[in-house]
Write a protein that holds these residues in place. Structure first.
Motif, PDB file in Angstrom:
ATOM      1  N   ALA A   1       0.778  -1.282   0.366  1.00 26.79           N
ATOM      2  CA  ALA A   1       0.498   0.129   0.139  1.00 26.79           C
ATOM      3  C   ALA A   1       0.988   1.006  -0.163  1.00 26.79           C
ATOM      4  O   ALA A   1       0.772   1.737  -0.683  1.00 26.79           O
ATOM      5  CB  ALA A   1      -0.451   0.096   1.174  1.00 26.79           C
ATOM      6  N   ASP A   2       1.851   1.568   0.771  1.00 24.28           N
ATOM      7  CA  ASP A   2       3.003   2.298   0.928  1.00 24.28           C
ATOM      8  C   ASP A   2       3.244   2.596  -0.681  1.00 24.28           C
ATOM      9  O   ASP A   2       3.527   3.903  -1.065  1.00 24.28           O
ATOM     10  CB  ASP A   2       4.391   2.697   1.878  1.00 24.28           C
ATOM     11  N   LEU A   3       3.842   1.571  -1.781  1.00 20.53           N
ATOM     12  CA  LEU A   3       4.344   1.614  -2.637  1.00 20.53           C
ATOM     13  C   LEU A   3       3.845   1.875  -3.411  1.00 20.53           C
ATOM     14  O   LEU A   3       3.916   3.089  -4.832  1.00 20.53           O
ATOM     15  CB  LEU A   3       5.184   0.275  -3.139  1.00 20.53           C
ATOM     16  N   ALA A   4       2.384   1.511  -3.602  1.00 25.53           N
ATOM     17  CA  ALA A   4       1.455   2.050  -4.537  1.00 25.53           C
ATOM     18  C   ALA A   4       1.054   3.464  -4.729  1.00 25.53           C
ATOM     19  O   ALA A   4       0.085   4.178  -5.466  1.00 25.53           O
ATOM     20  CB  ALA A   4      -0.303   1.400  -4.333  1.00 25.53           C
ATOM     21  N   ASP A   5       1.088   3.943  -3.327  1.00 25.58           N
ATOM     22  CA  ASP A   5       0.210   4.841  -3.034  1.00 25.58           C
ATOM     23  C   ASP A   5       1.606   6.336  -3.100  1.00 25.58           C
ATOM     24  O   ASP A   5       1.028   7.345  -3.188  1.00 25.58           O
ATOM     25  CB  ASP A   5      -0.081   5.482  -1.241  1.00 25.58           C
ATOM     26  N   TYR A   6       2.694   6.187  -3.322  1.00 28.18           N
ATOM     27  CA  TYR A   6       3.168   7.053  -3.391  1.00 28.18           C
ATOM     28  C   TYR A   6       3.603   8.044  -4.984  1.00 28.18           C
ATOM     29  O   TYR A   6       3.697   9.064  -5.141  1.00 28.18           O
ATOM     30  CB  TYR A   6       4.904   6.633  -3.217  1.00 28.18           C
TER      31      TYR A   6
ATOM     32  N   ALA B   1      -3.172  -1.294  -6.475  1.00 26.96           N
ATOM     33  CA  ALA B   1      -2.683  -2.606  -5.792  1.00 26.96           C
ATOM     34  C   ALA B   1      -1.953  -3.861  -7.064  1.00 26.96           C
ATOM     35  O   ALA B   1      -0.815  -4.361  -6.739  1.00 26.96           O
ATOM     36  CB  ALA B   1      -3.239  -3.376  -4.828  1.00 26.96           C
ATOM     37  N   GLU B   2      -3.123  -3.515  -7.628  1.00 24.32           N
ATOM     38  CA  GLU B   2      -2.582  -4.652  -8.348  1.00 24.32           C
ATOM     39  C   GLU B   2      -1.480  -4.217  -9.611  1.00 24.32           C
ATOM     40  O   GLU B   2      -0.434  -5.327 -10.796  1.00 24.32           O
ATOM     41  CB  GLU B   2      -3.324  -5.320  -9.711  1.00 24.32           C
ATOM     42  N   GLN B   3      -1.364  -3.613 -10.259  1.00 21.80           N
ATOM     43  CA  GLN B   3       0.070  -2.649 -10.609  1.00 21.80           C
ATOM     44  C   GLN B   3       0.940  -2.855 -10.357  1.00 21.80           C
ATOM     45  O   GLN B   3       2.467  -3.422 -10.078  1.00 21.80           O
ATOM     46  CB  GLN B   3      -0.069  -1.010 -11.187  1.00 21.80           C
ATOM     47  N   VAL B   4       1.652  -2.756  -9.149  1.00 21.91           N
ATOM     48  CA  VAL B   4       2.829  -3.378  -7.820  1.00 21.91           C
ATOM     49  C   VAL B   4       3.215  -4.240  -7.854  1.00 21.91           C
ATOM     50  O   VAL B   4       3.441  -5.165  -8.323  1.00 21.91           O
ATOM     51  CB  VAL B   4       2.264  -2.281  -6.684  1.00 21.91           C
ATOM     52  N   ASP B   5       1.475  -5.029  -8.121  1.00 25.23           N
ATOM     53  CA  ASP B   5       2.023  -6.959  -7.418  1.00 25.23           C
ATOM     54  C   ASP B   5       2.760  -7.157  -8.907  1.00 25.23           C
ATOM     55  O   ASP B   5       2.789  -8.468  -8.992  1.00 25.23           O
ATOM     56  CB  ASP B   5       0.803  -7.532  -7.610  1.00 25.23           C
ATOM     57  N   ALA B   6       2.246  -6.441 -10.727  1.00 26.85           N
ATOM     58  CA  ALA B   6       2.500  -7.209 -11.304  1.00 26.85           C
ATOM     59  C   ALA B   6       4.082  -7.369 -12.113  1.00 26.85           C
ATOM     60  O   ALA B   6       4.684  -7.745 -12.883  1.00 26.85           O
ATOM     61  CB  ALA B   6       1.824  -6.164 -12.683  1.00 26.85           C
TER      62      ALA B   6
END
Length: 398
Positions: free
Chosen positions: A229-234, A239-244
């Motif tokens: 969530a931290d990485l996505a919010d920056y 969330a799914e983009q970070v997961d990918a």
């Protein structure tokens, strides 16, 4: 194949890593200055509110100290000095965490967002026929212009009632055909991207995966350590983009005491224990150290909320309460104002007697930075700490 166990970090280790990554632990890089701070953070949020100063000025101040406000603006918007082979900008404004100033070298990595904007309907604002092409034609002929100079930003006095010209130029900005090259009196100054962005960066060739991988890696470097969530919010990813892309981002899986969720860290940050002097300062509520409430509570045990948009009777800490950072912890809040050359601490919250000296120091330095010669304290939430705070301020101000 044996899968390595995640690195285990204590809560204190994670907090120090985050502080160093954000530029608050260790000696500041004064030679790199404001531009170095921008590159280091990857994004500096803009906001209309100005109390002591605007947020994009407060962010480098919090890390570097009393850097001149004109110096800050020039660092963002003034191109390479005359005599260089070509004028090369250092920054551009675009949608990241919110409206942010971003390093110009990251232009290619926002291609995924420009494509997304081009491929979906926009807002509820109507775009009259022909206005978009007219705006592009006018910018090409006349050079950088504000929305007012293009023909008017609003149809009425209501802030949301944009003119067709304003709708067109903002859409062109989102598409990447136009770029904001500076803020003039808080108005965006627009120019064609083909003129403003260096030729070697002006492309949308990177696919979405490459863009996302880069932004997740940058978020990890800027945060030091963070959850998904931290990485996505920056940079406001999903969330799914970070997961990918997280597995190929170069970030290292870690577990952090008390966090309760998987996390990832910048491998460089893990190799060198964070040491050095802690900064004592007031923080903009839009500072990337604290702009995400859940992370701020998790890392610092500190509940932070901007109350500027909360009805006055319901405010707890004040209109623009600025957290006070000292010794690597958030030790209080100050809701500031200015009256002539007096910095007014309208409301002060202190985390116990030990916070008095730190809050006084932060107020004194901030007052000097904005050319105030006096500090006046009004309300202190713990009345018994009001006199000690006033006494410490008197000692520092002299």
């Amino acid at each position: 194949m044996t899968i390595p166990r995640p690195v285990e970090l204590s809560a204190a280790e994670a907090r120090r890593i985050a502080l160093r990554a954000q530029g608050f632990l260790g000696a500041p890089d004064r030679r790199a200055g404001v531009r170095g701070t921008l590159r280091h953070l990857g994004a500096i949020q803009l906001d209309t509110i100005s109390v002591l100063a605007r947020s994009h000025e407060l962010v480098p101040y919090a890390r570097l100290g009393a850097v001149g406000r004109r110096t800050v603006e020039d660092a963002y918007w003034k191109p390479t000095a005359a005599g260089a082979p070509a004028a090369r900008p250092h920054a551009f404004e675009y949608w990241s965490h919110a409206a942010c100033i971003l390093p110009i070298e990251e232009w290619p990595h926002f291609a995924f967002r420009r494509r997304a904007y081009r491929n979906r309907p926009h807002w509820n604002h109507e775009l009259p026929d022909g206005v978009y092409d007219q705006v592009i034609k006018q910018l090409r002929a006349e050079g950088p212009l504000t929305a007012t100079e293009l023909g008017g930003a609003k149809r009425t006095s209501e802030w949301w009632d944009w003119s067709g010209t304003k709708v067109a130029v903002e859409r062109a900005l989102m598409y990447g055909e136009v770029v904001c090259v500076e803020r003039r009196g808080w108005k965006r100054v627009y120019d064609l991207a083909e003129r403003a962005v260096p030729e070697d960066l002006l492309h949308d060739e990177l696919d979405d995966t490459e863009c996302l991988r880069r932004l997740v890696r940058l978020a990890g470097q800027s945060l030091g350590v963070g959850t998904r969530a931290d990485l996505a919010d920056y940079h406001r990813l999903r969330a799914e983009q970070v997961d990918a892309v997280i597995a190929d981002s170069g970030l290292v899986p870690v577990t952090v005491e008390g966090w309760g969720k998987p996390a990832w860290a910048d491998p460089t940050a893990l190799r060198t224990p964070p040491r050095g002097r802690h900064r004592t300062t007031l923080l903009s509520p839009f500072d990337s150290l604290i702009w995400e409430r859940a992370r701020t509570e998790r890392v610092f045990g500190f509940t932070h909320r901007l109350e500027a948009y909360v009805p006055k009777p319901k405010r707890v800490h004040g209109y623009f309460a600025m957290p006070v950072l000292s010794g690597g912890r958030l030790v209080g809040r100050v809701d500031p104002a200015r009256e002539g050359r007096t910095l007014v601490a309208k409301q002060v919250t202190l985390d116990g007697p030990k916070a008095v000296a730190a809050v006084a120091q932060a107020l004194t330095e901030a007052a000097s930075w904005v050319d105030c010669t006096h500090v006046r304290v009004e309300r202190v939430d713990a009345p018994d700490l009001r006199e000690p705070l006033i006494g410490e301020l008197a000692r520092l101000v002299g």
